[in-house]
Design an enzyme around this catalytic site. Structure first.
Site, PDB file in Angstrom:
ATOM      1  N   LYS A  89      10.692  -7.952  -2.415  1.00  0.00           N
ATOM      2  CA  LYS A  89      10.990  -8.148  -0.995  1.00  0.00           C
ATOM      3  C   LYS A  89      11.589  -9.537  -0.747  1.00  0.00           C
ATOM      4  O   LYS A  89      12.689  -9.643  -0.241  1.00  0.00           O
ATOM      5  CB  LYS A  89       9.743  -7.938  -0.138  1.00  0.00           C
ATOM      6  CG  LYS A  89       9.472  -6.454   0.093  1.00  0.00           C
ATOM      7  CD  LYS A  89       8.147  -5.993  -0.363  1.00  0.00           C
ATOM      8  CE  LYS A  89       8.041  -4.470  -0.300  1.00  0.00           C
ATOM      9  NZ  LYS A  89       6.727  -4.020  -0.728  1.00  0.00           N
ATOM     10  N   ASP A  98      -2.591 -10.390  -0.609  1.00  0.00           N
ATOM     11  CA  ASP A  98      -1.388  -9.647  -0.963  1.00  0.00           C
ATOM     12  C   ASP A  98      -0.286 -10.174  -0.050  1.00  0.00           C
ATOM     13  O   ASP A  98      -0.250  -9.864   1.140  1.00  0.00           O
ATOM     14  CB  ASP A  98      -1.606  -8.145  -0.744  1.00  0.00           C
ATOM     15  CG  ASP A  98      -0.332  -7.328  -0.980  1.00  0.00           C
ATOM     16  OD1 ASP A  98       0.711  -7.911  -1.322  1.00  0.00           O
ATOM     17  OD2 ASP A  98      -0.407  -6.087  -0.814  1.00  0.00           O
ATOM     18  N   TRP A 149      -1.098  -0.660   2.889  1.00  0.00           N
ATOM     19  CA  TRP A 149      -1.252  -1.414   1.639  1.00  0.00           C
ATOM     20  C   TRP A 149      -2.677  -1.911   1.468  1.00  0.00           C
ATOM     21  O   TRP A 149      -3.230  -1.841   0.371  1.00  0.00           O
ATOM     22  CB  TRP A 149      -0.243  -2.561   1.548  1.00  0.00           C
ATOM     23  CG  TRP A 149       1.168  -2.059   1.509  1.00  0.00           C
ATOM     24  CD1 TRP A 149       2.166  -2.317   2.415  1.00  0.00           C
ATOM     25  CD2 TRP A 149       1.763  -1.195   0.523  1.00  0.00           C
ATOM     26  NE1 TRP A 149       3.323  -1.661   2.053  1.00  0.00           N
ATOM     27  CE2 TRP A 149       3.108  -0.981   0.900  1.00  0.00           C
ATOM     28  CE3 TRP A 149       1.287  -0.578  -0.643  1.00  0.00           C
ATOM     29  CZ2 TRP A 149       3.982  -0.173   0.154  1.00  0.00           C
ATOM     30  CZ3 TRP A 149       2.158   0.224  -1.387  1.00  0.00           C
ATOM     31  CH2 TRP A 149       3.481   0.414  -0.990  1.00  0.00           C
TER      32      TRP A 149
HETATM   33  C1  LIG Z   1       5.710  -3.213  -1.099  1.00  0.00           C
HETATM   34  C2  LIG Z   1       4.307  -3.649  -0.992  1.00  0.00           C
HETATM   35  C3  LIG Z   1       3.348  -3.321  -1.953  1.00  0.00           C
HETATM   36  C4  LIG Z   1       3.652  -2.431  -3.146  1.00  0.00           C
HETATM   37  O1  LIG Z   1       4.336  -3.157  -4.097  1.00  0.00           O
HETATM   38  P1  LIG Z   1       4.706  -2.539  -5.524  1.00  0.00           P
HETATM   39  O2  LIG Z   1       5.311  -3.750  -6.192  1.00  0.00           O
HETATM   40  O3  LIG Z   1       5.673  -1.434  -5.280  1.00  0.00           O
HETATM   41  O4  LIG Z   1       3.472  -2.078  -6.176  1.00  0.00           O
HETATM   42  C5  LIG Z   1       2.068  -3.813  -1.799  1.00  0.00           C
HETATM   43  N1  LIG Z   1       1.744  -4.581  -0.747  1.00  0.00           N
HETATM   44  C6  LIG Z   1       2.639  -4.908   0.202  1.00  0.00           C
HETATM   45  C7  LIG Z   1       2.228  -5.756   1.354  1.00  0.00           C
HETATM   46  C8  LIG Z   1       3.954  -4.445   0.117  1.00  0.00           C
HETATM   47  O5  LIG Z   1       4.841  -4.765   1.057  1.00  0.00           O
END
Ligand SMILES: *Cc1c(COP(=O)(O)O)cnc(C)c1O
Length: 360
Positions: free
Chosen positions: A196, A172, A101
């Site tokens: 999540k 993030d 990511w």
């Molecule tokens: C799942 C995830 C993403 C991607 O998220 P989307 O909403 O599908 O764009 C980005 N960063 C992390 C840490 C993730 O776990």
């Protein structure tokens, strides 16, 4: 019908109480005679939902008044470009690279300026969190970016990287947001796809310092400027109303359980139970270094790829779903986000013991 224990990395398990409330709200939101999917986003019923969602974000995380709370679309992946598009402007940004990511975030940032990799866990295959001594910040970065929990590899920062004073910190937090208390004042911008820990896919939570919003580039399409959403309470256009509704109910559930300190205790108990099993199991071993272990995504392996596949099948037959590791890592990954119950982790541990006993 009994529900399956869902260890999916995302979209992921939601609290049963939230699903029940959402089920009722699909038919009738708060006694309005109209379902949540059918309400105008400008009507008083949805405005109450939106206000409740923002108030709960602020209350649970102690968000200072100097920050905006925004509900966007496009997932965390859109934040990978929206952050540099608004705040990089040809300058240099520092990135901590701790997995897929953050690599994707780096790739997008390069479209808008220079990227300096301040630290990386690539050596060793992203099985650790870089330490401060191995981190080199650039002279005056526009911002520094890190990924607080590495969903795919199963590592997690225990705190924030030690950025130099005055450097805006961007995080993030998609896979560990609100899993533990967070000191928002240390950050300039926090973003998370909801699917999540917070709700369904389709809504992205952004907590951003107003001062930073004001500095964003102005020569961008309206929908790609944070100020558009900040100035319009996330209602410049139609927001993802159902996602915001479910998110508000997840936050209410967190609040009812005792807020983020209670979430942290609950998550620690689950993770401790599972890692203790990995440390004693004759068959399964954890993938990452002990001090970097994620409390959200627990990665582990058996003694061979064939044994891993056999265990995933064995677990599936016992009502445990979503345990196959990411294709780039292999093995198993148990995602045990906020909504996963201790009972689910116990069922997994029981399955690991039964499998080990049968394959000793
Ligand atoms: C799942 C995830 C993403 C991607 O998220 P989307 O909403 O599908 O764009 C980005 N960063 C992390 C840490 C993730 O776990």
């Amino acid at each position: 019908m009994t529900r399956t224990w869902n260890f999916s990395p995302g979209p992921a398990v939601l609290p049963e109480a939230v699903l029940r409330r959402a089920q009722a709200a699909l038919w009738d939101l708060d006694g309005s005679g109209i379902g949540v999917l059918e309400h105008s986003h400008r009507g008083k019923e949805f405005l109450a939902v939106l206000a409740r969602a923002e108030a709960l974000v602020r209350q649970l995380a102690g968000v200072p008044d100097a920050y905006d709370v925004l509900f966007l679309q496009g997932g965390a992946s859109s934040q990978f470009f929206m952050v540099p598009m608004n705040f990089l402007g040809g300058a240099t940004a520092d990135y901590c690279v701790t997995g897929v990511w953050s690599e994707k975030a780096v790739d997008e940032a390069k479209r808008f300026g220079a990227v300096h990799v301040a630290c990386s866990s690539a050596e060793g295959g992203h099985t650790h969190i870089p330490d401060a001594a191995a981190t080199r910040w650039s002279a005056a970065p526009a911002y520094a970016h890190f990924t607080s929990n590495n969903t795919i590899y199963g590592t997690q920062w225990t705190g924030e990287p030690a950025v130099p004073a005055g450097v805006p910190l961007v995080c993030d937090a998609s896979s560990d947001i609100f899993s533990r208390p967070i000191d928002v004042a240390r950050y300039a911008l926090i973003y998370a796809g909801a699917q999540k820990n917070l709700g369904p896919s389709g809504v992205t939570l952004v907590i951003v310092k107003k001062e930073l919003v004001a500095k964003g580039a102005r020569d961008l399409p309206t929908m790609l400027q944070y100020r558009t959403f900040a100035a319009n309470q996330s209602m410049y256009n139609t927001p993802p109303t159902f996602g915001i509704y479910v998110l508000s109910e997840v936050l209410r559930w967190i609040d009812e359980l005792g807020g983020l300190p209670a979430m942290a205790a609950r998550n620690r108990a689950k993770a401790d139970l599972l890692y203790a099993e990995l440390d004693r199991s004759p068959v399964f071993k954890g993938v990452v270094r002990a001090e970097a272990r994620s409390q959200m995504n627990v990665t582990f392996r058996g003694r061979s790829a064939a044994e891993d596949a056999a265990f995933v099948a064995f677990a599936t037959a016992r009502g445990l779903s979503g345990l196959a590791g990411h294709r780039s890592v292999g093995g198993m990954r148990a995602s045990i986000y906020n909504a996963m119950e201790l009972g689910g982790v116990q069922a997994l541990v029981d399955a690991m013991r039964a499998f080990a006993a049968a394959h000793a």
